[in-house]
Scaffold this active site. Sequence first.
Site, PDB file in Angstrom:
ATOM      1  N   ASP A   1      -3.519   2.581  -5.744  1.00  0.00           N
ATOM      2  CA  ASP A   1      -2.330   2.698  -4.887  1.00  0.00           C
ATOM      3  C   ASP A   1      -2.063   1.470  -4.024  1.00  0.00           C
ATOM      4  O   ASP A   1      -1.351   1.553  -3.035  1.00  0.00           O
ATOM      5  CB  ASP A   1      -2.437   3.937  -3.996  1.00  0.00           C
ATOM      6  CG  ASP A   1      -3.449   3.756  -2.888  1.00  0.00           C
ATOM      7  OD1 ASP A   1      -4.350   2.907  -3.030  1.00  0.00           O
ATOM      8  OD2 ASP A   1      -3.335   4.452  -1.867  1.00  0.00           O
ATOM      9  N   GLU A   2      -2.658   0.333  -4.366  1.00  0.00           N
ATOM     10  CA  GLU A   2      -2.375  -0.865  -3.555  1.00  0.00           C
ATOM     11  C   GLU A   2      -2.396  -2.102  -4.446  1.00  0.00           C
ATOM     12  O   GLU A   2      -3.045  -2.131  -5.489  1.00  0.00           O
ATOM     13  CB  GLU A   2      -3.395  -1.010  -2.426  1.00  0.00           C
ATOM     14  CG  GLU A   2      -4.794  -1.133  -2.926  1.00  0.00           C
ATOM     15  CD  GLU A   2      -5.820  -1.331  -1.820  1.00  0.00           C
ATOM     16  OE1 GLU A   2      -5.549  -2.086  -0.880  1.00  0.00           O
ATOM     17  OE2 GLU A   2      -6.889  -0.731  -1.931  1.00  0.00           O
TER      18      GLU A   2
ATOM     19  N   ASP B   1       0.853  -1.185   0.000  1.00  0.00           N
ATOM     20  CA  ASP B   1       0.000   0.000   0.000  1.00  0.00           C
ATOM     21  C   ASP B   1       0.893   1.240   0.000  1.00  0.00           C
ATOM     22  O   ASP B   1       1.748   1.390   0.868  1.00  0.00           O
ATOM     23  CB  ASP B   1      -0.877  -0.026   1.253  1.00  0.00           C
ATOM     24  CG  ASP B   1      -2.149   0.766   1.077  1.00  0.00           C
ATOM     25  OD1 ASP B   1      -3.210   0.268   1.447  1.00  0.00           O
ATOM     26  OD2 ASP B   1      -2.069   1.899   0.571  1.00  0.00           O
TER      27      ASP B   1
END
Length: 410
Positions: free
Chosen positions: A103-104, A8
Amino acid sequence: MPTYFHLDMDAFFVSVEELFDPALKRKPVVVGGRPNERGVVSAASYAARQFGVHSAMPLRTAYKLCPQAIFVDGHPERYREYSGKVYQALQSFSPLVEMASIDEAYLDMTGTERLYGPPLRAAYLLHERILRSTQLNCSIGIAASRLVAKISSDLAKPNGVLWVIPGHEAAFLAPLDVRKVPGVGKVTEKNLHALGIRKVGDLAKLEESFLAERFGKWGLALAGKSRGLDAGGWFDTAIGEDTGPKSISHEHTFSEDTADIAQLEATLARLSEMVGRRLREHRLHAGAIQLKLRYSDFSTITRARSLSRATQLDTELFQQARELFRRNWRTGAPVRLLGVHASGFEEEAPQMDLIGEEHHERWKQTLAAADRLRERFGESAVSLAAGMRGQFRERTHENPAGLPGKKPKG
DNA sequence: TCTGGGGTCCTAGGACCC
DNA sequence: TCTGGGGTCCTAGGACCC
């Protein structure tokens, strides 16, 4: 025993903005818009979080909490670009990667010990590689299930690595607030609190049957989650398995509520074009169209209809959306938000009779030309006729692609 | 507080069919 | 006149995530 990583990115949007403007570093930064705008915080820097600012909070509230914060507009293109860099770096590390959002990502690291050594060492190597190729920090959770890996990456933040050793899941989860479990939001948290359940350990102690009775299918899933198990929905698909989009939508909140029919329909036209363009990018045809309508008091309705023939054409999407709008708008009532949503996808162009075929083919070519123009000159370079009325008049050209069909009245 | 935009998944009622 | 049961599709709404 499988090994999963959940990676993350730390304060992703803020960190990307800092790369473009290093003066933002270590300052309270709020990404999402100006403090007097309608909108919410997309991301807050750690310095801003000290003042109680967090994502999804109205910008006006963030300003009250932290007036000295620097408010910046979001740049989705930049985030997509950096998300791509993250993905590239991950792929160079392991082939079994799946981006779970911008974003992960999840990595299936099962059986990579010979290559990278034990999990913690692999995580530090990966962390270094991400930093080197993106200049961005991330946090990594490691566990035998994706669920526990995700929870542990959250606890590892910022810029950390956390490994939950197999067999220790229950002890790790027990003291955490139920809210830490992905899928437990405000409503479920409140319902659980009402039953005296506050910690994941309280949940795990309950009988499955009790939860199933109380919360149905969701209760059963919850029982599994409280024990750290991946089960149901997305968890049943292998990492990296490509599942195309199930829906494509665009919506717009007006800076001021409006009942101006020209402005409303121009907005519907623009939203239809944006949806159509994405459909064509993905080579998909929508079998159903949905209109979303939000009034001043925030009450929201959705109205959908299935199409007799699936489409990817702006004009047909717009026609349907406008029809739904005209039938369902409380005439004269100011509108806060409009949305156009496409679903029920089919990959192949459906069969048509021969008369429709020629007309359809001309439209397809026209829209392909329009898409190319947009690529060169930006989203507002080309627009449907109806989009030329109302607020977008100044941003559009007169029929630059030689659009077939009637000119608008007036 | 005054609430974005893009998604996924689930529920529930009614229509419709056998 | 009152009366099935199950399956599937469609639609509307809502919880949740980033």
